[in-house]
Write a protein that holds these residues in place. Structure first.
Motif, PDB file in Angstrom:
ATOM      1  N   VAL A  24      12.390   1.330   7.499  1.00  0.00           N
ATOM      2  CA  VAL A  24      11.186   2.042   7.053  1.00  0.00           C
ATOM      3  C   VAL A  24      11.419   2.692   5.698  1.00  0.00           C
ATOM      4  O   VAL A  24      12.437   3.352   5.472  1.00  0.00           O
ATOM      5  CB  VAL A  24      10.773   3.109   8.084  1.00  0.00           C
ATOM      6  CG1 VAL A  24       9.665   4.000   7.526  1.00  0.00           C
ATOM      7  CG2 VAL A  24      10.323   2.444   9.373  1.00  0.00           C
ATOM      8  N   ASP A  25      10.464   2.502   4.782  1.00  0.00           N
ATOM      9  CA  ASP A  25      10.444   3.170   3.484  1.00  0.00           C
ATOM     10  C   ASP A  25       9.212   4.061   3.421  1.00  0.00           C
ATOM     11  O   ASP A  25       8.114   3.639   3.811  1.00  0.00           O
ATOM     12  CB  ASP A  25      10.385   2.159   2.338  1.00  0.00           C
ATOM     13  CG  ASP A  25      11.642   1.318   2.235  1.00  0.00           C
ATOM     14  OD1 ASP A  25      12.747   1.880   2.363  1.00  0.00           O
ATOM     15  OD2 ASP A  25      11.521   0.096   2.030  1.00  0.00           O
ATOM     16  N   LEU A  26       9.404   5.288   2.902  1.00  0.00           N
ATOM     17  CA  LEU A  26       8.307   6.251   2.880  1.00  0.00           C
ATOM     18  C   LEU A  26       8.608   7.315   1.839  1.00  0.00           C
ATOM     19  O   LEU A  26       9.761   7.721   1.674  1.00  0.00           O
ATOM     20  CB  LEU A  26       8.183   6.917   4.262  1.00  0.00           C
ATOM     21  CG  LEU A  26       6.974   7.782   4.556  1.00  0.00           C
ATOM     22  CD1 LEU A  26       5.733   6.914   4.710  1.00  0.00           C
ATOM     23  CD2 LEU A  26       7.204   8.571   5.849  1.00  0.00           C
ATOM     24  N   THR A  27       7.576   7.756   1.108  1.00  0.00           N
ATOM     25  CA  THR A  27       7.751   8.864   0.175  1.00  0.00           C
ATOM     26  C   THR A  27       6.618   9.865   0.355  1.00  0.00           C
ATOM     27  O   THR A  27       5.513   9.508   0.779  1.00  0.00           O
ATOM     28  CB  THR A  27       7.757   8.394  -1.291  1.00  0.00           C
ATOM     29  OG1 THR A  27       6.507   7.757  -1.591  1.00  0.00           O
ATOM     30  CG2 THR A  27       8.903   7.433  -1.559  1.00  0.00           C
ATOM     31  N   LEU A  28       6.916  11.116   0.040  1.00  0.00           N
ATOM     32  CA  LEU A  28       5.909  12.174   0.101  1.00  0.00           C
ATOM     33  C   LEU A  28       6.213  13.160  -1.014  1.00  0.00           C
ATOM     34  O   LEU A  28       7.337  13.644  -1.140  1.00  0.00           O
ATOM     35  CB  LEU A  28       5.954  12.877   1.461  1.00  0.00           C
ATOM     36  CG  LEU A  28       4.920  13.980   1.683  1.00  0.00           C
ATOM     37  CD1 LEU A  28       3.514  13.381   1.790  1.00  0.00           C
ATOM     38  CD2 LEU A  28       5.237  14.773   2.952  1.00  0.00           C
ATOM     39  N   ALA A  29       5.202  13.457  -1.836  1.00  0.00           N
ATOM     40  CA  ALA A  29       5.376  14.374  -2.956  1.00  0.00           C
ATOM     41  C   ALA A  29       5.004  15.795  -2.555  1.00  0.00           C
ATOM     42  O   ALA A  29       4.326  16.022  -1.550  1.00  0.00           O
ATOM     43  CB  ALA A  29       4.509  13.917  -4.135  1.00  0.00           C
ATOM     44  N   HIS A  30       5.424  16.767  -3.353  1.00  0.00           N
ATOM     45  CA  HIS A  30       5.025  18.154  -3.135  1.00  0.00           C
ATOM     46  C   HIS A  30       3.503  18.255  -3.165  1.00  0.00           C
ATOM     47  O   HIS A  30       2.836  17.698  -4.037  1.00  0.00           O
ATOM     48  CB  HIS A  30       5.616  19.053  -4.232  1.00  0.00           C
ATOM     49  CG  HIS A  30       7.064  19.345  -4.059  1.00  0.00           C
ATOM     50  ND1 HIS A  30       7.540  20.259  -3.149  1.00  0.00           N
ATOM     51  CD2 HIS A  30       8.149  18.834  -4.685  1.00  0.00           C
ATOM     52  CE1 HIS A  30       8.862  20.315  -3.232  1.00  0.00           C
ATOM     53  NE2 HIS A  30       9.256  19.463  -4.144  1.00  0.00           N
ATOM     54  N   GLY A  31       2.950  18.957  -2.196  1.00  0.00           N
ATOM     55  CA  GLY A  31       1.520  19.172  -2.155  1.00  0.00           C
ATOM     56  C   GLY A  31       0.705  17.992  -1.664  1.00  0.00           C
ATOM     57  O   GLY A  31      -0.517  18.081  -1.563  1.00  0.00           O
ATOM     58  N   GLU A  32       1.373  16.897  -1.319  1.00  0.00           N
ATOM     59  CA  GLU A  32       0.676  15.697  -0.845  1.00  0.00           C
ATOM     60  C   GLU A  32       0.588  15.712   0.679  1.00  0.00           C
ATOM     61  O   GLU A  32       1.440  16.287   1.356  1.00  0.00           O
ATOM     62  CB  GLU A  32       1.429  14.449  -1.302  1.00  0.00           C
ATOM     63  CG  GLU A  32       0.713  13.150  -0.997  1.00  0.00           C
ATOM     64  CD  GLU A  32       1.482  11.935  -1.475  1.00  0.00           C
ATOM     65  OE1 GLU A  32       0.848  10.916  -1.791  1.00  0.00           O
ATOM     66  OE2 GLU A  32       2.732  11.996  -1.539  1.00  0.00           O
ATOM     67  N   SER A  33      -0.449  15.077   1.215  1.00  0.00           N
ATOM     68  CA  SER A  33      -0.587  14.947   2.661  1.00  0.00           C
ATOM     69  C   SER A  33      -0.609  13.474   3.033  1.00  0.00           C
ATOM     70  O   SER A  33      -1.216  12.652   2.331  1.00  0.00           O
ATOM     71  CB  SER A  33      -1.863  15.637   3.157  1.00  0.00           C
ATOM     72  OG  SER A  33      -3.020  15.097   2.541  1.00  0.00           O
ATOM     73  N   LEU A  34       0.061  13.133   4.124  1.00  0.00           N
ATOM     74  CA  LEU A  34       0.219  11.742   4.533  1.00  0.00           C
ATOM     75  C   LEU A  34       0.001  11.606   6.027  1.00  0.00           C
ATOM     76  O   LEU A  34       0.575  12.353   6.816  1.00  0.00           O
ATOM     77  CB  LEU A  34       1.630  11.257   4.177  1.00  0.00           C
ATOM     78  CG  LEU A  34       2.028   9.845   4.615  1.00  0.00           C
ATOM     79  CD1 LEU A  34       1.179   8.799   3.911  1.00  0.00           C
ATOM     80  CD2 LEU A  34       3.504   9.603   4.326  1.00  0.00           C
ATOM     81  N   ALA A  35      -0.846  10.665   6.405  1.00  0.00           N
ATOM     82  CA  ALA A  35      -1.071  10.355   7.820  1.00  0.00           C
ATOM     83  C   ALA A  35      -0.186   9.179   8.206  1.00  0.00           C
ATOM     84  O   ALA A  35      -0.196   8.137   7.540  1.00  0.00           O
ATOM     85  CB  ALA A  35      -2.535  10.010   8.062  1.00  0.00           C
ATOM     86  N   LEU A  36       0.565   9.332   9.276  1.00  0.00           N
ATOM     87  CA  LEU A  36       1.408   8.267   9.808  1.00  0.00           C
ATOM     88  C   LEU A  36       0.740   7.750  11.070  1.00  0.00           C
ATOM     89  O   LEU A  36       0.630   8.464  12.064  1.00  0.00           O
ATOM     90  CB  LEU A  36       2.804   8.810  10.111  1.00  0.00           C
ATOM     91  CG  LEU A  36       3.872   7.810  10.547  1.00  0.00           C
ATOM     92  CD1 LEU A  36       4.086   6.743   9.476  1.00  0.00           C
ATOM     93  CD2 LEU A  36       5.177   8.531  10.846  1.00  0.00           C
ATOM     94  N   MET A  37       0.267   6.512  11.021  1.00  0.00           N
ATOM     95  CA  MET A  37      -0.529   5.946  12.097  1.00  0.00           C
ATOM     96  C   MET A  37       0.176   4.745  12.716  1.00  0.00           C
ATOM     97  O   MET A  37       1.141   4.217  12.165  1.00  0.00           O
ATOM     98  CB  MET A  37      -1.909   5.536  11.575  1.00  0.00           C
ATOM     99  CG  MET A  37      -2.657   6.660  10.862  1.00  0.00           C
ATOM    100  SD  MET A  37      -4.264   6.124  10.283  1.00  0.00           S
ATOM    101  CE  MET A  37      -5.108   5.943  11.877  1.00  0.00           C
ATOM    102  N   GLY A  38      -0.339   4.297  13.861  1.00  0.00           N
ATOM    103  CA  GLY A  38       0.226   3.149  14.545  1.00  0.00           C
ATOM    104  C   GLY A  38       0.062   3.291  16.041  1.00  0.00           C
ATOM    105  O   GLY A  38      -0.178   4.389  16.555  1.00  0.00           O
ATOM    106  N   GLU A  39       0.201   2.181  16.744  1.00  0.00           N
ATOM    107  CA  GLU A  39       0.058   2.194  18.195  1.00  0.00           C
ATOM    108  C   GLU A  39       1.216   2.944  18.848  1.00  0.00           C
ATOM    109  O   GLU A  39       2.253   3.183  18.230  1.00  0.00           O
ATOM    110  CB  GLU A  39       0.011   0.757  18.722  1.00  0.00           C
ATOM    111  CG  GLU A  39      -1.176  -0.061  18.219  1.00  0.00           C
ATOM    112  CD  GLU A  39      -1.150  -1.486  18.732  1.00  0.00           C
ATOM    113  OE1 GLU A  39      -0.135  -1.877  19.361  1.00  0.00           O
ATOM    114  OE2 GLU A  39      -2.126  -2.212  18.502  1.00  0.00           O
ATOM    115  N   SER A  40       1.030   3.337  20.097  1.00  0.00           N
ATOM    116  CA  SER A  40       2.109   3.966  20.861  1.00  0.00           C
ATOM    117  C   SER A  40       3.322   3.038  20.883  1.00  0.00           C
ATOM    118  O   SER A  40       3.184   1.832  21.090  1.00  0.00           O
ATOM    119  CB  SER A  40       1.647   4.260  22.288  1.00  0.00           C
ATOM    120  OG  SER A  40       0.595   5.200  22.298  1.00  0.00           O
ATOM    121  N   GLY A  41       4.495   3.612  20.645  1.00  0.00           N
ATOM    122  CA  GLY A  41       5.712   2.809  20.630  1.00  0.00           C
ATOM    123  C   GLY A  41       6.041   2.201  19.285  1.00  0.00           C
ATOM    124  O   GLY A  41       7.033   1.482  19.159  1.00  0.00           O
ATOM    125  N   SER A  42       5.234   2.484  18.265  1.00  0.00           N
ATOM    126  CA  SER A  42       5.477   1.891  16.941  1.00  0.00           C
ATOM    127  C   SER A  42       6.573   2.617  16.168  1.00  0.00           C
ATOM    128  O   SER A  42       7.025   2.128  15.131  1.00  0.00           O
ATOM    129  CB  SER A  42       4.187   1.882  16.118  1.00  0.00           C
ATOM    130  OG  SER A  42       3.697   3.201  15.931  1.00  0.00           O
TER     131      SER A  42
END
Length: 221
Positions: A24-42
């Motif tokens: 998994v690759d993921l980034t988040l900046a200061h002040g940013e909001s991110l939704a992490l979605m996916g089916e159960s077990g993902s």
């Protein structure tokens, strides 16, 4: 603020190794909001727990302003959980023997950043100012979740992690509590990572990422 690079995680089961995260690759900046979605077990909650320092990846790296979490010892991870992040879970996880006021202040006191004026402001904005002497069992589910949000933000963390923060609430209460979460996080300038099944709530965040079978879907952003 946060950089996740090629993170993998598997668990031992009776049937053998079960891969949960597969690079998994993921980034988040200061002040940013991110939704992490996916089916159960993902792998959504697993990834959140790794970022929180509650577990360690098998491989890959998780970089935060204080350094790489995967190379840190338990005392350093405990300090990260205490002062670097605010955690909001679906189950509230309030301390039943403490009144609302003490629950709100607990995280900030542990982090050595207790500010009574800020805690009072949080309580007022969350509609808890008249409930500070009550105990969790005397509150509704929505009120308990407001206390959990206030506790997470009382220490002004750089990163807020929320795992289905309104999943146990009805639609009306969910919308109200989510509004308050977004407002308070915006005021602190923290980064916000929310695990959610709700497309409606996810659309209110800066970006959305979808996990499927332990991988980020190409094209999700």
């Amino acid at each position: 603020m946060l950089r996740v690079t090629q993170v993998c995680k598997s668990y031992v089961t009776a049937q053998g190794m079960l891969p949960v995260l597969r690079g998994v690759d993921l980034t988040l900046a200061h002040g940013e909001s991110l939704a992490l979605m996916g089916e159960s077990g993902s792998g959504k909650s697993t990834l959140l727990h790794l970022i929180a320092g509650l577990d360690r990846p098998d491989s890959g790296s998780i970089e935060v302003p204080q350094g790489h979490l995967e190379t840190r010892g338990e005392p350093a991870l405990a300090e990260w959980r205490r002062s670097g992040i605010g955690l909001v879970f679906q189950q509230y996880n309030l301390i039943p023997s403490l009144p609302v006021g003490a629950n709100l202040a607990m995280q900030a006191r542990l982090a050595g950043r207790h500010d009574p004026v800020w805690v009072e402001a949080i309580a007022r904005r969350l509609g808890l100012a008249e409930l500070l002497t009550r105990y969790p069992e005397q509150l509704s589910g929505g009120q308990q979740q407001r206390v959990a949000i206030g506790r997470a933000l009382a220490a002004r963390p750089a990163l807020v992690l929320a795992d289905e923060p309104t999943g146990s609430l009805d639609e009306a209460s969910s919308a109200t509590v989510f509004d308050l979460l977004l407002e308070l996080v915006a005021d602190t300038g923290a980064g916000l990572l929310v695990v959610t099944h709700s497309a409606r709530l996810a659309q209110r965040l800066s970006r959305q990422v979808v996990l499927q079978h332990g991988r980020v879907l190409s094209g999700s952003a």
